[in-house]
Scaffold this active site. Structure first.
Site, PDB file in Angstrom:
ATOM      1  CD  GLU A  82      13.121   0.265  10.305  1.00 52.24           C
ATOM      2  OE1 GLU A  82      13.480   1.224  11.020  1.00 52.24           O
ATOM      3  OE2 GLU A  82      13.837  -0.712  10.088  1.00 52.24           O
ATOM      4  CE  LYS A  85      -1.839   2.581   3.192  1.00 46.73           C
ATOM      5  NZ  LYS A  85      -1.585   3.895   2.551  1.00 46.73           N
ATOM      6  CD  GLU A 110       9.630  11.834  13.537  1.00 43.17           C
ATOM      7  OE1 GLU A 110       8.451  11.414  13.571  1.00 43.17           O
ATOM      8  OE2 GLU A 110      10.541  11.238  12.941  1.00 43.17           O
ATOM      9  CB  CYS A 164      12.992   8.145   9.958  1.00 39.83           C
ATOM     10  SG  CYS A 164      14.104   7.213   8.908  1.00 39.83           S
TER      11      CYS A 164
HETATM   12  P1  NAD Z   1       2.181   8.003   8.745  1.00 41.79           P
HETATM   13  O1  NAD Z   1       2.376   7.110   9.919  1.00 41.79           O
HETATM   14  O2  NAD Z   1       1.187   9.072   8.814  1.00 41.79           O
HETATM   15  O3  NAD Z   1       1.820   7.141   7.444  1.00 41.79           O
HETATM   16  C1  NAD Z   1       2.621   6.068   7.017  1.00 41.79           C
HETATM   17  C2  NAD Z   1       1.766   5.066   6.273  1.00 41.79           C
HETATM   18  O4  NAD Z   1       0.826   4.512   7.183  1.00 41.79           O
HETATM   19  C3  NAD Z   1       0.954   5.659   5.117  1.00 41.79           C
HETATM   20  O5  NAD Z   1       0.950   4.743   4.048  1.00 41.79           O
HETATM   21  C4  NAD Z   1      -0.449   5.765   5.707  1.00 41.79           C
HETATM   22  O6  NAD Z   1      -1.458   5.658   4.737  1.00 41.79           O
HETATM   23  C5  NAD Z   1      -0.480   4.552   6.614  1.00 41.79           C
HETATM   24  N1  NAD Z   1      -1.462   4.620   7.704  1.00 41.79           N
HETATM   25  C6  NAD Z   1      -1.972   5.717   8.306  1.00 41.79           C
HETATM   26  N2  NAD Z   1      -2.873   5.351   9.247  1.00 41.79           N
HETATM   27  C7  NAD Z   1      -2.915   4.002   9.238  1.00 41.79           C
HETATM   28  C8  NAD Z   1      -3.633   3.025   9.992  1.00 41.79           C
HETATM   29  N3  NAD Z   1      -4.502   3.375  10.954  1.00 41.79           N
HETATM   30  N4  NAD Z   1      -3.411   1.718   9.733  1.00 41.79           N
HETATM   31  C9  NAD Z   1      -2.529   1.335   8.787  1.00 41.79           C
HETATM   32  N5  NAD Z   1      -1.841   2.212   8.027  1.00 41.79           N
HETATM   33  C10 NAD Z   1      -2.021   3.527   8.255  1.00 41.79           C
HETATM   34  O7  NAD Z   1       3.650   8.581   8.430  1.00 41.79           O
HETATM   35  P2  NAD Z   1       4.078   9.585   7.315  1.00 41.79           P
HETATM   36  O8  NAD Z   1       3.613  10.954   7.677  1.00 41.79           O
HETATM   37  O9  NAD Z   1       3.725   9.046   5.979  1.00 41.79           O
HETATM   38  O10 NAD Z   1       5.680   9.516   7.444  1.00 41.79           O
HETATM   39  C11 NAD Z   1       6.378  10.232   8.406  1.00 41.79           C
HETATM   40  C12 NAD Z   1       6.750   9.360   9.579  1.00 41.79           C
HETATM   41  O11 NAD Z   1       7.430   8.201   9.115  1.00 41.79           O
HETATM   42  C13 NAD Z   1       7.718  10.038  10.521  1.00 41.79           C
HETATM   43  O12 NAD Z   1       7.328   9.784  11.844  1.00 41.79           O
HETATM   44  C14 NAD Z   1       9.047   9.365  10.209  1.00 41.79           C
HETATM   45  O13 NAD Z   1       9.976   9.389  11.247  1.00 41.79           O
HETATM   46  C15 NAD Z   1       8.618   7.988   9.865  1.00 41.79           C
HETATM   47  N6  NAD Z   1       9.624   7.324   9.045  1.00 41.79           N
HETATM   48  C16 NAD Z   1      10.392   6.354   9.627  1.00 41.79           C
HETATM   49  C17 NAD Z   1      11.386   5.721   8.884  1.00 41.79           C
HETATM   50  C18 NAD Z   1      12.253   4.656   9.509  1.00 41.79           C
HETATM   51  O14 NAD Z   1      12.918   3.943   8.768  1.00 41.79           O
HETATM   52  N7  NAD Z   1      12.275   4.506  10.818  1.00 41.79           N
HETATM   53  C19 NAD Z   1      11.600   6.079   7.552  1.00 41.79           C
HETATM   54  C20 NAD Z   1      10.783   7.070   6.988  1.00 41.79           C
HETATM   55  C21 NAD Z   1       9.795   7.681   7.746  1.00 41.79           C
END
Ligand code: NAD
Length: 498
Positions: free
Chosen positions: A267, A192, A398, A301
């Protein structure tokens, strides 16, 4: 300078954006996702999400391939397909990079680097592993049956159907990080994409077809997190969710996964430290500390968003980083002069500005004020705050934006306590010429990886992941492959001991 999409990107944007289910392109029947260019705030295109029925179809296609075409291929042949995938990623890096830039605003050079040096390298690395997955055999000490000759063979089996859920900030890398090890291990995948940047997923799905990937082993769905993402996390026929995103959503996924107790890897977010001692090479530290935080306009991240400076060098380094940050050009990612692209959304820009206001109210001093650049485009310049102390919200939470907090320290024990004093433990770096101090401090930083005189040195071979609320499990390297395998022990009775 024109920042219009190339003809190839335009043709892709104008083309249909469909789902790949069981090897067929199908029109999504769910909600419409309006895809915006964050540098211009204009509509790039529209993508239709999957319906819940279509998600079920994708999961059943993945289940059929798991026990069918994909499992019939041996590791060698899986590796050949993944290797072809890597070649095609490289060949199409210019287009994929441009689509990433249009979709999430990243500077074009960085986007292409993510495709060539992260995504393609991951496929190449895990292609090699596909033929090297092996169990073990040994003679157990079966003391309850001392007369029997028993041999144990362990086999490493794929975990099953993987639901991969990725964020918007570096889609080619995030998709490759799940897809390549999962497929190498013999799992099948339903991906997804992120609703804020879904387009790169289409290009990966096309490469799957062009690389000769069997139908159903890789499936693409688009959709919002709260419905399609949530349905994947709860899906009874998905065996593992591989998730990258925020800590808040990571928690929801864990809750939803309890129904069938599927495996979950996470992650999540970070608040990573950059720790500088007085004997460090400060000329190297200044640009490195700036880019550790401001790369991707802070939307990464492992951003080194907390800069711990020893009192003896505090002013020199803080002023140096602020001066360096002022030279970073903010703009449209398609402009070659741009170093810092836009925030992904108006909401994210507002959130960053809120955090700066909160920090000021808590006593932080802006050594570099963030330029709030008028639209169109969600632009914002880098900010550097001094007088930040452990426990302030800006030091704990963050931001996911270009805001660097500087924290002064005098003492090694005290700095370690502050470094480990947030809920996160993702990345970090220590800067010193004293090797004993470097290793001592690196060992005491509670995070998944620490750099010595380098920040965020990622490679396909180097394990990466979070401690505490930065995640569960590790990606990259052999650890990344292990996350998609389960061990079965087969005990064979060879009869009475001779
Ligand atoms: P997000 O958590 O809002 O969304 C990530 C994904 O989760 C999207 O595809 C979204 O559609 C999905 N999602 C949202 N709600 C959901 C639910 N209830 N159930 C299942 N899936 C759901 O994050 P974002 O804004 O897209 O990305 C930013 C965040 O990602 C930051 O916190 C960043 O630190 C983290 N990040 C971590 C890493 C790592 O490797 N640790 C890498 C990149 C980003």
């Amino acid at each position: 300078m024109t920042t219009a999409p190339s003809a190839a990107a335009r043709a892709f944007l104008d083309g249909p954006h469909r789902l790949l289910i069981g090897g067929e392109w199908v029109d999504g029947q769910g909600r419409t996702i309006a895809v915006e260019n964050p540098a211009r705030e204009d509509a790039l295109t529209e993508v239709r999400a999957a319906s819940l029925d279509q998600l079920d179809q994708a999961v059943s296609a993945a289940r059929s391939a798991l026990h069918g075409d994909w499992s019939r291929l041996g590791g060698r042949d899986r590796g050949v397909i993944l290797s072809r995938f890597a070649d095609l990623l490289e060949a199409r890096a210019d287009l994929i990079g441009e689509v990433m830039t249009l979709d999430n605003g990243s500077p074009l050079a960085s986007s292409k680097m993510v495709v060539r040096h992260l995504a393609a390298e991951l496929f190449r690395y895990y292609a090699g592993w596909a033929s090297k997955i092996a169990g073990d055999s040994f003679q157990p000490s079966l003391t309850a049956r001392p007369t029997l000759d028993i041999m144990v063979a362990t086999v490493r089996e794929p975990i099953g159907v993987v639901g991969a859920i990725v964020p918007w900030n570096a889609p080619p890398g995030m998709i490759a990080l799940k897809m390549a090890p999962a497929l190498a291990a013999g799992c099948t995948v339903v991906l997804k994409t992120a609703e804020l940047a879904p387009l790169v997923g289409d290009l990966f799905a096309q490469i799957w077809i062009d690389a000769g990937g069997p139908a159903g082993a890789f499936n693409l769905v688009h959709g919002h997190g709260e419905d399609i993402g949530a349905a994947m996390a709860a899906h009874p026929l998905i065996d593992k969710i591989a998730f990258t995103g925020s800590t808040a959503v990571g928690r929801k996924i864990v809750d939803a996964a309890t129904g069938n107790l599927k495996k979950v890897s996470l992650e999540l977010g970070g608040k990573s430290p950059v720790i500088v001692f007085p004997d460090a090479d400060l000329d190297a530290v200044i640009p490195a500390a700036a880019m550790a935080c401001y790369l991707s306009t802070g939307q990464q991240c492992m951003a080194g968003s907390r800069l711990f400076l020893h009192a003896d060098i505090h002013d020199r380094v803080a002023e140096g980083v602020a001066a360096f940050a002022k030279t970073l050009t903010v703009g449209d990612g398609l402009d070659p002069d741009t170093v810092l692209g836009p925030m992904i959304s108006a909401r994210q820009k507002a959130r960053v500005l809120d955090y700066i206001a909160i920090a000021r109210a808590e006593g932080a001093t802006p050594l570099l004020e963030s330029d709030v650049i008028d639209g169109p485009g969600h632009f914002i310049g880098p900010a550097l705050l001094t007088d930040v102390t452990p426990g302030m919200r800006i030091e704990q939470e963050e931001v996911f934006g270009p805001v660097l907090s500087v924290i002064r320290f005098d003492d090694e024990d005290a700095v370690i306590e502050a470094v480990n004093g947030t809920p996160y433990g993702l990345s970090g770096s220590v800067w010193t010429r004293d090797i004993a101090r470097a290793l001592r401090v690196a060992k005491r930083v509670d995070s998944g990886q620490v750099g010595v005189n380098i920040h965020a040195a990622m490679s396909a071979e180097t394990p990466f992941g979070g401690n505490r609320q930065s995640g569960w499990g590790r990606e990259f390297g052999r650890d990344g492959l292990d996350g998609y395998l389960k061990t079965k022990a087969i005990s064979i009775n060879l009869g009475p001991k001779p």
